[in-house]
Design an enzyme around this catalytic site. Structure first.
Site, PDB file in Angstrom:
ATOM      1  CD  GLU A   1      -3.222  -0.755   2.062  1.00  0.00           C
ATOM      2  OE1 GLU A   1      -3.021  -0.069   3.065  1.00  0.00           O
ATOM      3  OE2 GLU A   1      -4.312  -1.294   1.810  1.00  0.00           O
TER       4      GLU A   1
HETATM    5  C1  BMA Z   1      -5.044  -2.851   4.878  1.00  0.00           C
HETATM    6  C2  BMA Z   1      -3.780  -3.487   5.355  1.00  0.00           C
HETATM    7  C3  BMA Z   1      -3.430  -3.104   6.743  1.00  0.00           C
HETATM    8  C4  BMA Z   1      -4.625  -2.821   7.583  1.00  0.00           C
HETATM    9  C5  BMA Z   1      -5.912  -3.213   6.953  1.00  0.00           C
HETATM   10  C6  BMA Z   1      -7.136  -2.820   7.731  1.00  0.00           C
HETATM   11  O1  BMA Z   1      -5.003  -1.987   3.886  1.00  0.00           O
HETATM   12  O2  BMA Z   1      -2.746  -3.366   4.454  1.00  0.00           O
HETATM   13  O3  BMA Z   1      -2.552  -2.028   6.733  1.00  0.00           O
HETATM   14  O4  BMA Z   1      -4.482  -3.436   8.797  1.00  0.00           O
HETATM   15  O5  BMA Z   1      -5.998  -2.619   5.740  1.00  0.00           O
HETATM   16  O6  BMA Z   1      -7.250  -1.432   7.866  1.00  0.00           O
END
Ligand code: BMA
Length: 831
Positions: free
Chosen positions: A423
């Site tokens: 991300e």
């Molecule tokens: C995503 C993951 C984590 C996170 C999850 C829930 O995008 O990559 O960074 O824990 O969402 O928010």
């Protein structure tokens, strides 16, 4: 090669600057050692986490006393091998400083013969506070704010990022010797690694090319390579050096390795032994290999560019979940711990896991199990969410880390992808700006792909997840190429049906939280503090809006619950429903979409989260649902339209038809019976049909459309349900109930199932349920027996028997099981 594990040394630890030593464990960490010594309470209990933050500001010292076996000192070179030190370590042997480290993800070896002595020796490892480190090191680099970097600046250190706290995990920044520590002795030379590449030839044979990597320039060495399968030798070769053409072993009619559901997982052992012309051995390495080809196919097609994994020439829809560290303190995890969750993943018809980039490069046992179970691994490098320093010193650390990890994991049968980060490109706005951009590109577009290309050369590399070949994050482009994280449902609180708005190519994250079961909550919370909005439970909900969002989605779908226990149950049903809508949509989209990996499989402590398996191993409703929605032969309903409200909150609906789809990713074509039945909730059958359908591998097809408007008008949509099933012989391959309105509006009948128990063996009992009326989402609880159920949170249809197999850890009579069994269904949860 003689080796001596230092876990057998007498270990002690103390806070630096204090006097008294306490007993310690290796591998281990400060927190678990403090608990074992009775110095701190269980960090997971209640709000203890908050009182333990002082640990991260202290420096810690470990010392081990050991006697070196005499034979070891006879080696020309004796090395201290550290597979993992967490993190800012100074290593001293008998008073001499040997090394300093600052990267948790690198394994080290240092020549130490001159510092060892016969008899007693002392090793000390001092761990400086990671908090002090990030204030002093890379301090010129301040990353943009990120909601999961709650401490701030956690990217300045190469340490498991979620230890700093995450939106499902506590802030427990630990330190310690987290992987194996040992002495190894050798003379002249040492076989350091073996790289193998596979060439699958058109006649079906596979040629393995073997590249031994020696610690020193090879000199006059010879190698023996032996390939065996289930203990039987299949082929052997002898060759001189890396240039010798005989380093190729050809296997005539090999058994191929397949992902789960596509075929078997035969694992060949390849042992390579290095020796000199006097016959002295200079090391041997055994790798377990799966013979398979794997490619990430990104070819132009009618939608843009494909994003699909092709194994042995067959494109495979990836079904799975995201994997986070299995414990806040990973040093203690064993194969048994991994086995619990990975077997559960395979049991839920998954064929893939994504090792998410904010945790760790996993334990060997994790990859052993993935190889054995046919779970493909999407392996992120450990970089997540926030931008990283781009200075040469930092990049050099990353280079060393990538080389170490790629060498360690490249031969794994299950390894499907190296992914640069989680991300960052898709979600961090600053990634295109000035220095951030330079640092980002240096790491994810140069350094890491170069390491993968140079040291692995086979496994594909993908710079970030999500990614579409350039920095952007629109859903429109996710429909054309690359992978997508879809968080409109949950974080942005969009309607659940929004999953169906988009035709993504591959979805590597989407999720919905739920509460853990009361049994799991009881492990950290006394009953009088277990209110989910109270301080103890709130501290086990790490997403700031988490409770509100759970309530929001639950209230859209269900009635106000009777009790907190019922709220927990509804939160789990809601989570299962959301993932079902998402996954079935993505599976129906096949071949346009070729992967659905939900967020998240597991938990690192007991917490409210997006997981389908609770920290205690308890399956949430979602995990049982996953087994159904990931089934190889799936009956799926697409219900266009939805229930809404006009001004004044008058209900209205745009639902009037249901499309019946089958999705099949088995390997052989089959014929099945597709059955649908529209019934009133009082049991009366309104309409129905059974027909034979042909299911072809890799096919998603709309089989039929049912127009239900007339029946809805006649009987009322609150009084109807549609049962769908796909059956072959007397087996139900797939089954589900479709409602034409949210369940809170349904006029659900009350009733309890009759249950019969039949012993299959002293520890296996079959429970057969027969309900007088339709019961939705029946939850069977056999409290206190630690039973494993083959199904749960299932529907019971009037007078249709359903058998659930119960596995018990110890002999139990059917009578005892029945006495402990409690069942309730959706209607029982409503106030
Ligand atoms: C995503 C993951 C984590 C996170 C999850 C829930 O995008 O990559 O960074 O824990 O969402 O928010």
């Amino acid at each position: 090669m003689p080796a001596f594990s230092l876990s057998s040394a007498t270990w002690q630890f103390r806070q630096a600057g204090t006097k008294s030593w306490l007993p310690a464990h290796v591998p281990g960490c400060v927190h678990t050692d403090l608990v074992a010594a009775g110095k701190i309470p269980d960090p997971f209990f209640g709000t203890n986490e908050l009182d333990l933050q002082w640990i991260e500001e202290r420096d810690w010292e470990y010392r081990g006393v050991f006697t070196v076996p005499a034979g070891l000192l006879a080696g020309e070179t004796v090395e201290l091998v550290a597979d993992g030190l967490d993190t800012v370590a100074t290593v001293t042997l008998n008073g001499t400083e040997i090394a300093r480290t600052e990267n948790m993800f690198v394994g080290y070896r240092w020549a130490v013969k001159e510092y060892l002595r016969p008899g007693k020796n002392e090793i000390r490892i001092r761990f400086d506070s990671a908090m002090k480190y990030i204030r002093a090191t890379n301090a010129e680099f301040t990353p943009p704010k990120e909601f999961n970097d709650s401490v701030g600046n956690c990217v300045r250190i190469r340490k498991q990022q979620c230890q700093f706290g995450w939106d499902w995990g506590p802030r427990l920044l630990t330190a310690g010797i987290w992987r194996d520590l040992r002495l190894e002795a050798w003379s002249a030379n040492r076989l350091a690694a073996v790289r193998v590449t596979q060439h699958h030839q058109s006649d079906g044979s596979v040629a393995l090319t073997i590249f031994p990597e020696m610690a020193r320039p090879a000199g006059r060495l010879a190698f023996i390579a032996v390939v065996s399968l289930r203990g039987h030798e299949m082929a052997r070769a002898r060759f001189e050096g890396p240039e010798d053409g005989d380093r190729i072993i050809t296997l005539g009619a090999p058994e191929l390795w397949w992902p789960a559901g596509q075929g078997a997982q035969p694992l060949y052992d390849l042992t390579v032994i290095a020796h000199d012309d006097t016959g002295n051995e200079h090391g041997r390495i055994t790798h377990r290999l799966g013979l398979r080809t794997i490619a990430l196919d990104r070819s132009p097609d009618q939608w843009g560019e494909s994003f699909r994994f092709v194994v042995n020439g067959r494109a495979i829809f990836l079904k799975g979940a995201n994997w986070i560290p299995a414990h806040s303190f990973v040093a203690h995890l064993t194969r048994r711990d991994y086995e619990r969750d990975l077997r559960a993943a395979a049991a839920a018809n998954m064929n893939c896991l994504r090792v998410w980039g904010g945790g760790i490069y996993e334990h060997e046992a994790f990859y052993d199990l993935c190889d054995e179970l046919g779970l493909l691994v999407w392996q992120d490098f450990m970089f997540s969410c926030t931008l990283y320093p781009g200075n040469e010193h930092f990049l050099a650390q990353c280079r060393e880390e990538a080389a170490y990890q790629v060498r360690r994991l490249r031969h794994r049968a299950s390894l499907a992808l190296w992914c640069g980060n989680n991300e960052i490109a898709g979600l961090n706005e600053k990634v295109s700006e000035g220095e951030f951009k330079l640092g980002y590109e240096a790491l994810f577009h140069e350094l890491l792909p170069k390491a993968v290309e140079g040291l692995d050369g086979v496994t594909p590399y993908w710079p970030s997840s999500p990614w579409r070949g350039r920095v952007e994050r629109s859903h429109e482009n996710g429909e054309k190429s690359g992978d997508t994280h879809f968080w409109d449902v949950w974080h942005a609180r969009h309607p659940v049906k929004d999953y169906e708005k988009w035709s993504f190519r591959f979805v590597s994250e989407f999720g919905m939280q739920s509460y853990a079961s009361p049994e799991t909550n009881a492990t950290f919370c006394p009953p009088d503090e277990a209110n989910v909005f109270g301080p103890a439970m709130e501290n086990h909900q790490k997403n700031r809006a988490g409770n509100q969002i759970i309530l929001d989605y639950v209230s859209r779908r269900y009635r106000f619950p009777k009790s907190q226990k019922d709220l927990i149950y509804l939160s789990q049903l809601n989570q299962a429903y959301c993932m079902q809508v998402g996954v079935e949509h993505y599976r129906r989209l096949m071949p346009r979409c070729m992967g659905a990996i939900y967020w998240q499989l597991n938990d690192c402590w007991p917490v409210a989260s997006w997981s389908s398996i609770e920290f205690t191993g308890h399956w949430k409703a979602l995990h049982f649902a996953a087994r159904r929605f990931f089934a190889p032969a799936l009956i799926s309903a697409h219900v266009p339209g939805e229930e809404g409200a006009r001004i004044g909150n008058y209900r209205e609906t745009t639902v009037d038809e249901v499309h019946l789809h089958t999705v099949y990713d088995g390997t052989e074509p089959i014929r099945a019976r597709l059955r649908w039945e529209l019934r009133r909730l009082d049991g009366k059958k309104v309409a129905g049909q059974t027909r034979t359908v042909a299911l072809a591998p890799a096919q998603s097809i709309r089989q039929q459309t049912l127009s239900l408007r007339a029946s809805m008008d006649k009987h009322g949509r609150d009084n109807l349900y549609l049962r769908l099933s796909l059956e072959a012989g007397n087996r139900v391959l797939s089954e589900q109930t479709v409602f034409l309105t949210p369940p809170r509006f349904l006029a659900l009948p009350h009733g309890a199932p009759r249950v019969k128990a039949k012993a299959v063996s002293p520890t296996v009992i079959d429970l057969t349920f027969v309900a007088p009326v339709f019961l939705h989402a029946v939850d069977c609880n056999v409290r206190g027996l630690q039973a494993t159920l083959s199904d749960n949170f299932f529907d019971l249809y009037p007078q249709r028997p359903k058998t659930v197999r119960v596995n018990l850890p110890r002999p139990t009579s059917p009578k005892t099981l029945l006495a402990r069994l409690r069942t309730h269904s959706l209607v029982d949860s409503f106030a």
